[in-house]
Motif scaffolding. Sequence first.
Motif, PDB file in Angstrom:
ATOM      1  N   VAL A 120      44.959  46.727  35.615  1.00 19.40           N
ATOM      2  CA  VAL A 120      44.545  46.522  37.001  1.00 19.40           C
ATOM      3  C   VAL A 120      45.764  46.578  37.914  1.00 19.40           C
ATOM      4  O   VAL A 120      46.709  45.804  37.728  1.00 19.40           O
ATOM      5  CB  VAL A 120      43.811  45.172  37.154  1.00 19.40           C
ATOM      6  N   ALA A 121      45.739  47.502  38.841  1.00 18.91           N
ATOM      7  CA  ALA A 121      46.855  47.644  39.790  1.00 18.91           C
ATOM      8  C   ALA A 121      46.332  48.327  41.044  1.00 18.91           C
ATOM      9  O   ALA A 121      45.436  49.183  40.982  1.00 18.91           O
ATOM     10  CB  ALA A 121      47.988  48.461  39.172  1.00 18.91           C
ATOM     11  N   LEU A 122      46.890  47.937  42.178  1.00 20.90           N
ATOM     12  CA  LEU A 122      46.488  48.536  43.449  1.00 20.90           C
ATOM     13  C   LEU A 122      47.228  49.862  43.618  1.00 20.90           C
ATOM     14  O   LEU A 122      48.441  49.890  43.784  1.00 20.90           O
ATOM     15  CB  LEU A 122      46.810  47.580  44.605  1.00 20.90           C
ATOM     16  N   ASP A 123      46.478  50.961  43.600  1.00 22.44           N
ATOM     17  CA  ASP A 123      47.095  52.280  43.777  1.00 22.44           C
ATOM     18  C   ASP A 123      47.313  52.616  45.244  1.00 22.44           C
ATOM     19  O   ASP A 123      48.395  53.057  45.637  1.00 22.44           O
ATOM     20  CB  ASP A 123      46.203  53.357  43.146  1.00 22.44           C
ATOM     21  N   LEU A 149      42.170  50.457  37.029  1.00 21.09           N
ATOM     22  CA  LEU A 149      41.550  49.380  36.234  1.00 21.09           C
ATOM     23  C   LEU A 149      42.183  49.173  34.869  1.00 21.09           C
ATOM     24  O   LEU A 149      41.891  48.173  34.211  1.00 21.09           O
ATOM     25  CB  LEU A 149      40.054  49.680  36.065  1.00 21.09           C
ATOM     26  N   ARG A 177      51.200  52.889  45.822  1.00 26.09           N
ATOM     27  CA  ARG A 177      52.094  52.261  44.848  1.00 26.09           C
ATOM     28  C   ARG A 177      52.933  53.344  44.175  1.00 26.09           C
ATOM     29  O   ARG A 177      52.414  54.331  43.664  1.00 26.09           O
ATOM     30  CB  ARG A 177      51.270  51.510  43.791  1.00 26.09           C
ATOM     31  N   ARG A 234      40.725  49.762  49.590  1.00 24.78           N
ATOM     32  CA  ARG A 234      41.749  49.592  48.560  1.00 24.78           C
ATOM     33  C   ARG A 234      41.234  50.232  47.281  1.00 24.78           C
ATOM     34  O   ARG A 234      40.132  49.927  46.805  1.00 24.78           O
ATOM     35  CB  ARG A 234      42.082  48.119  48.331  1.00 24.78           C
ATOM     36  N   THR A 241      46.200  51.699  49.543  1.00 26.07           N
ATOM     37  CA  THR A 241      45.505  51.018  50.634  1.00 26.07           C
ATOM     38  C   THR A 241      45.316  52.028  51.760  1.00 26.07           C
ATOM     39  O   THR A 241      46.296  52.548  52.294  1.00 26.07           O
ATOM     40  CB  THR A 241      46.293  49.807  51.155  1.00 26.07           C
ATOM     41  N   HIS A 281      38.845  53.664  37.940  1.00 23.98           N
ATOM     42  CA  HIS A 281      39.195  53.165  39.273  1.00 23.98           C
ATOM     43  C   HIS A 281      38.012  52.419  39.878  1.00 23.98           C
ATOM     44  O   HIS A 281      36.865  52.602  39.458  1.00 23.98           O
ATOM     45  CB  HIS A 281      39.589  54.314  40.210  1.00 23.98           C
ATOM     46  N   LEU A 327      42.195  39.206  43.265  1.00 20.41           N
ATOM     47  CA  LEU A 327      42.922  40.409  43.695  1.00 20.41           C
ATOM     48  C   LEU A 327      43.259  40.274  45.174  1.00 20.41           C
ATOM     49  O   LEU A 327      42.800  39.363  45.855  1.00 20.41           O
ATOM     50  CB  LEU A 327      42.084  41.658  43.445  1.00 20.41           C
ATOM     51  N   GLN A 328      44.068  41.188  45.658  1.00 19.07           N
ATOM     52  CA  GLN A 328      44.535  41.110  47.048  1.00 19.07           C
ATOM     53  C   GLN A 328      43.349  41.077  48.004  1.00 19.07           C
ATOM     54  O   GLN A 328      42.496  41.957  47.987  1.00 19.07           O
ATOM     55  CB  GLN A 328      45.432  42.308  47.375  1.00 19.07           C
ATOM     56  N   TRP A 361      41.757  50.664  43.429  1.00 17.22           N
ATOM     57  CA  TRP A 361      42.384  49.929  42.328  1.00 17.22           C
ATOM     58  C   TRP A 361      42.303  50.749  41.044  1.00 17.22           C
ATOM     59  O   TRP A 361      41.261  51.317  40.715  1.00 17.22           O
ATOM     60  CB  TRP A 361      41.671  48.600  42.080  1.00 17.22           C
TER      61      TRP A 361
END
Length: 1614
Positions: free
Chosen positions: A1471-1474, A1468, A1577, A1464, A1476, A1453, A1435-1436, A1466
């Motif tokens: 999986v995506a970054l919501d 789940l 995001r 960050r 930061t 999450h 992941l990032q 996330w």
Amino acid sequence: MDGGQSSGAQAVLRGRCEGAQRTSSNMIRIFISSSFTDMSIERKVLLEKAYPQVRSFCRSLGLVFEVVDLNWGIRTFPYGDHEVSEIFLQEIQMSQKVSAGPAFVGLLGNQYGHRPLPRLIPEKQFEVLLSTLSKNPESVQQLQEWFRKDNNSVPPTYVLQPVTARFPHYNDLRPEVTKLHDDDLLSWRVTESQLLQLLRSAAAEAETAGDITAKQKQLFYSSVTERALEEGVWKDNCQMSALLFVREIPRQRMKDGSKRLAKFMDLTADGLLDAEAQEFLTGLKSRLYATSKKILNLHCVELNSGSIDPKRKEHAQYLDSICQQFISQMTIRISEAVKLAGEDRKKIWGSTEENEEEFDWVVEEARQHTIMAAELSNSLQGRDGLLGKICLAMWESTLVHHGPLVVHGAAGMGKTTLLCKLAQEMQDVLEAKAVLVIRLLAANHPQRPNINHVLNSVCLQVCLACGLAPRPLMSVSSHLELQRLFQNILEKVSQQGNTLLLILDSLEQLADQHQAHQLRWLPTDVPPNVHLLVSMETTSEAFASMRLRLGTAGNVFEVERLSRDEGQQIMESHLQVAKRTLTREQKDAVLQSFYASGSPLHLQLILSAAKNWSSFTPPTELLLGFSSEEVMSQLLLKLEEKHGKELVGRALGCIVLARRGLMEAELRDVMSLDDDVISEVYRYSLPPTPSLIRMPPVLWARLKRDLRDQLEVQWTDGVAMLAFSSRLLSEVVKARYLTPERRGRTHRILAEYFLGRWSGRLKPVALPGLTLLLSDRKVPPQPLWFAPGLANVRKLQELPYHLLHAGLWEELRQEVVGSAEWLYCQSRVCGVSSLISDLDQCSQYMDCCETGLVHEALVLMKPSLDILSGHMDRSVFYSELLARLSSLASTSRTVIGQLCSQCDDWLQTCPEPVLIPRSSFLQQPGGALQHTLTAPHGGVLCLAVGAAVQLLVTGSAGGVVAVWSLLDKHLLQVLEGPSAAILSVKIIESSAHCLSLAADGSLRGWSLKSGQQLFCIQEAGPAGSAPSSVSLQVSDQLLFVHTWMQVKVWKLDGTEIHREDISLVLGVLGNFVVSLHDSDRVRIFDPVTGTQTMVRLTRNLTPVVSVTSPKRGSLFVVSDDGFLHQISRTGQQTITEFPLLPSLFSASEDEKILIAGRERTLSLFRIGSDSVDGFLELQHDDEVLSACVSPDGRRVVSGAADQLIRIWSVTTGHLVDTLCGCNAPVTALMLYDHFVVSASSAADSVQLWSLTYDPSHKPLPHIPAGSAHSAVTRDGDQVFYVRHQTQREVLSWNNRTGSVSERLPVSAEVSCLELAQQKRLLLCGLRSGTVLIYPLALPQETLCIPPPEGLAPVLCLALGSQESLLAVAHWDTLRLFQVATRDGFPAVEGPLATAPLLHAPPSHMALLPHRRLLYGTAGGEVKLHDFGAGAGADLQPHSSGITCVTASNWGTHALVGSQDATLRLWALDPVALDHTMEYQGLFFQGVLCAAFADSDRFVFTGSQDQTVKVWDVASGKLLCVQFVYSPVVRMLTFRNGFVGLTLQGCVVQEAFRCPDRVDPDHNPLRNMKARYRVTSREKGGAGRSDLQGFDPAQISLNLVSMLSSKPSSACVLL
């Protein structure tokens, strides 16, 4: 204040008078003009209905509303001194000068008003009038009888004599002389009419002849009403500050009889309608109609039975119309005035809004003192020789270092005036760039300025005027640092080459805090180009201290008594300015009286009275006295005769007792509440309206006129306060009027006024001839808040003081101490120091321990409030108060219970997101800890107490010796010499000196009084020594420094007399050095005489540690073979078996007990004549580091590595008490006067603990601060911790009892701890790779997960949300286990899966649903591993190490945090970054822990910056930030909030309340010096950024700019 300062502000800061115009007024002062009876109904209605509404409107704008109606409360003027007309005009002028808006309201009906005789007629004019009457000798004689020529006036004037000169009963209202009074009253009316007719006829003839002007003639015809309108409307074009109401009565109704219209029309002396007056009235109205239409309100009213009846509909409508017009037009005018003021009104009085520039208060303070100095300088006459001497001394010292210039003299000798004159003259001499700073410290008496405030304001003014960068307040945390800053700024100004003249007048007027009168803060070495000029009274403590500090070298100038010739010069000048003179006899009397004292103040008081002497004043009526006090007493006696003793005594007493002076409106209100004053005023007549009683305002106006030279107006925040111009007058008033009983009664009246007790209520009063009368006093209400965010400043300033001194304890508890709203309001508006000072006084006088606890709580909160400049939000204030007091609420219900309930109730309804404490997790008040003295520069290695001089001296690891006063616990001196650690300090009480021995080998002597270094001996000891290897000893005559191998000896003045390398130095006994030779011989050597004695030991000695017993003349040495050797000065010796080799070894003060400590045991031995017997062994939970025995030998106090101080009974060996709160290992202990003094080499503070505290307020102990590993149960009742990284046991701490409940041994060092909350399991990861699992119900039944093959240490553990899966991370592998329950007992299966680590090992991890593991590394990498699929994903990554990984409760999450405070969030599935979330504070960064709320709507985080933050999961926005004074290292969800554990060892329990809708403008950082940014995001996948004042470049490059922004919550305390 930046470079954009206005030129006016710059001029003020440089001390220039031209830039020092007064600030804008915050007052609306209205003079009401009307006749006595004609408009009385209208005035009454305005008082009852209109004034309160306008007052409320003004208060909502931060303005003071005041009405001056001199006709109120009386039917006519019964005074025969003819001053009423002049008083009216003076009050109108005062209103126009003071008012920020409207100033005059005229009420004109059908009465022209009284046309009085002029009191003064110029000589030429009067003689012209006499000449026109020369044919009528009787008329001339009558005028000459009533008008006497005053040759003391320049030019001469004819003065109308008082009515009582001919009619002695005119003012006498006693019932027994009623007939005489009525006769005199009638006689005067006739006489007045005759005199007016004579003067009018003469004036008319003189005008015709051209001898006088029409204006001069008008003086004999015009009424007081017309003169008032002329002054208030037409003069100087003041129509825009005026408002007019005119009432007409239809002419057909005016034919009624004159008796029926007597109240509304002018009548002659014989009772007939005064046609001439009506003619003048018609002309006056015509003029108003022609010139003042814009401000005029016209009403036509028909009378009913010769009167206006408010009960009649048409009259009620008329009166209501007047009220509505008054309210609407007045509010419009006031609003326009406020709008027009604009920028001039930067700070609204009482506002909690941060709309003031950061340093505006400094400009305002400088402005006030500059103006006062300019005004005072004009009154100086003479003293030219002394001024010349001072100027010469300044000129001679300009280019060299020099001392301050000191001006001293007796009280009243004119020191202040002299310095002000010097300041004004120096402005003309100094170059344009020069800066003049002046502070008149007696200007606001009876207030005594705090030295810290004076230094702070002076430093800021100098910095702003000279272009130096002001240091932020947060960097100046103590009086001593402020003192050093002051000296540094003087040096910087000198280095710039600028000229600075700093004048501090009346140093004896400083408040007692920080021992200001000892003048340690005043530099004795002033750099070039800087001139420091101070003044003080000769008999003051300040002058005695100044003499001691300067010695004989200082420039000291005495202001001596004036000579007779100087007095005559001053008298002539004074009279010339006043346009007066005196007869020769009067001048001789003045000079004779003055010469007895030679005091300018005495002369000024005499001349103040002499201005009122006429040339025909009898010598018996001259106000003379041979001292200032005598003149003042005579003045007061004369005032009592004229105005009444009660009125004079109570009015002046109120001014003296008011804490910050009184406004005139307040004084009139308070006098109206004083039943004694009311009874005196209405002793012989009923008030005009018995249901509404107030003191007639004209009474105060007359008294004020007679006190005009003794009263002064002090402007504070745009508000005019009354105060005495002389401190001496205050003292005379106190002595004459304020007996203890009267003082208490006056305080009570003032307290009731500021309470608002009688606002809107009827107050009883007993008037002569009547039973109890209930009446409305028409005093205003006194709410705490006038409007949202706008406080009642006067109530905050005065109420606590008067409640306290009136003995109204219950009201004080309810209104002040027990009111959370009051505490917040006063701290926000007046400053937390003001609040703490009030509470301190309350706790001293009140029999209420809870008040002391509240005071202590505010003291603990002060640092954070100081950083915020008082701008702490109510939610933050209440939260912190609750977090400190809640544990005391159940036992202290009267005040603290009430406070906690108020705080909780408000927080529960707070319209913004807020954290609500559910436990006392911040340091609470009460308990044994009384003072924490923060020492500069590192841990405290040594300390010494001087009981005789009441000083505490500490030595720090940073090489600094600090000197503290044990009286007020203030830091007095910082003695800086070596850069090496201070190993030992000793106090020589006989000479008030101290010694310090440093690790670089230097020995220094210091003066404790001046802070000067007396001597320095280099290489006194070996460089690089540790505290335990070198010893400093002091005898009556000698200084010794010795190690095991060397001894050096000096006299007390630093003269060396001996040095020697010896095989083994055992110690020093008095003046003798005891050393060991060849392990079996002891040498006892006298370095003064060189004599020595050799003693052969009966047993060989290899010493381990030794201690001396000077009183016994013995030395105790422990040998490595387990024996204790006692060797006396005479060579006698005894040997006793000794069971341990101590690391701690000392003797009690009485030398009857030996103290020996090793590891966790402290042993006590009783010293006998020939034996040493052990009698106590005291066991500790950690290594014993320090100990001492009380002087009475009944208690022993020990300090240990577990950060606890224990107090034991010497008799029984029982543990008497445990003191918690050191937060560092206790390495030094001393006992002083029922106090334990403790310090630590790991902490920069010294703590004072009371041995006589109230144990009911004792806080529960918590686990040691800085524990290596810890875990807490969800309810916060139990904490598991490992104290040291190397410790092989886990301690179970009961948080309810504050004690260790169980010890769980482990087989290797613990590397991590985790708790399964539902299954009640404690999981311990070991460095051996093993995981131990303890069931909390049966901890002895331990489960074990064996290590992997490589025995790699366990790095971290993670449990799944259902606690059925456990992930274990090692250096090289990840393992997954099943945690099950079988037959009620836990079981572990697996590993279910294993994954090798081919990259950096995990630093933190969280186990997600579906057997997925999210973890981060120390390098910032973030990985997601799926145990089921056997695959992983990157992941990032973060740019710094991962410090926190947390999964949400419902598995939707996860949050990852890193050292750079980046979070960050996330999603789940998938999986995506919501979001930061980036957060930047001032100093410490990094997220340490996190927990999702029960609902997963919010996530809580704990950070290195000692804050808890709450984030919204849906939007990523920051909702709330709270400072908790220690980083939260563990956190878990609990009941709509969280439970956390701080690095300090405290358990934090808080609930979170968030309204359904959060205001879009909500700013969670308004209490913080920080910024944050959220990048989210979008649903379509693109990112969006939500900026909250976030600029990464600015944050990284310019943190200083954050300091200049408005402060926030106390995150910047660090």
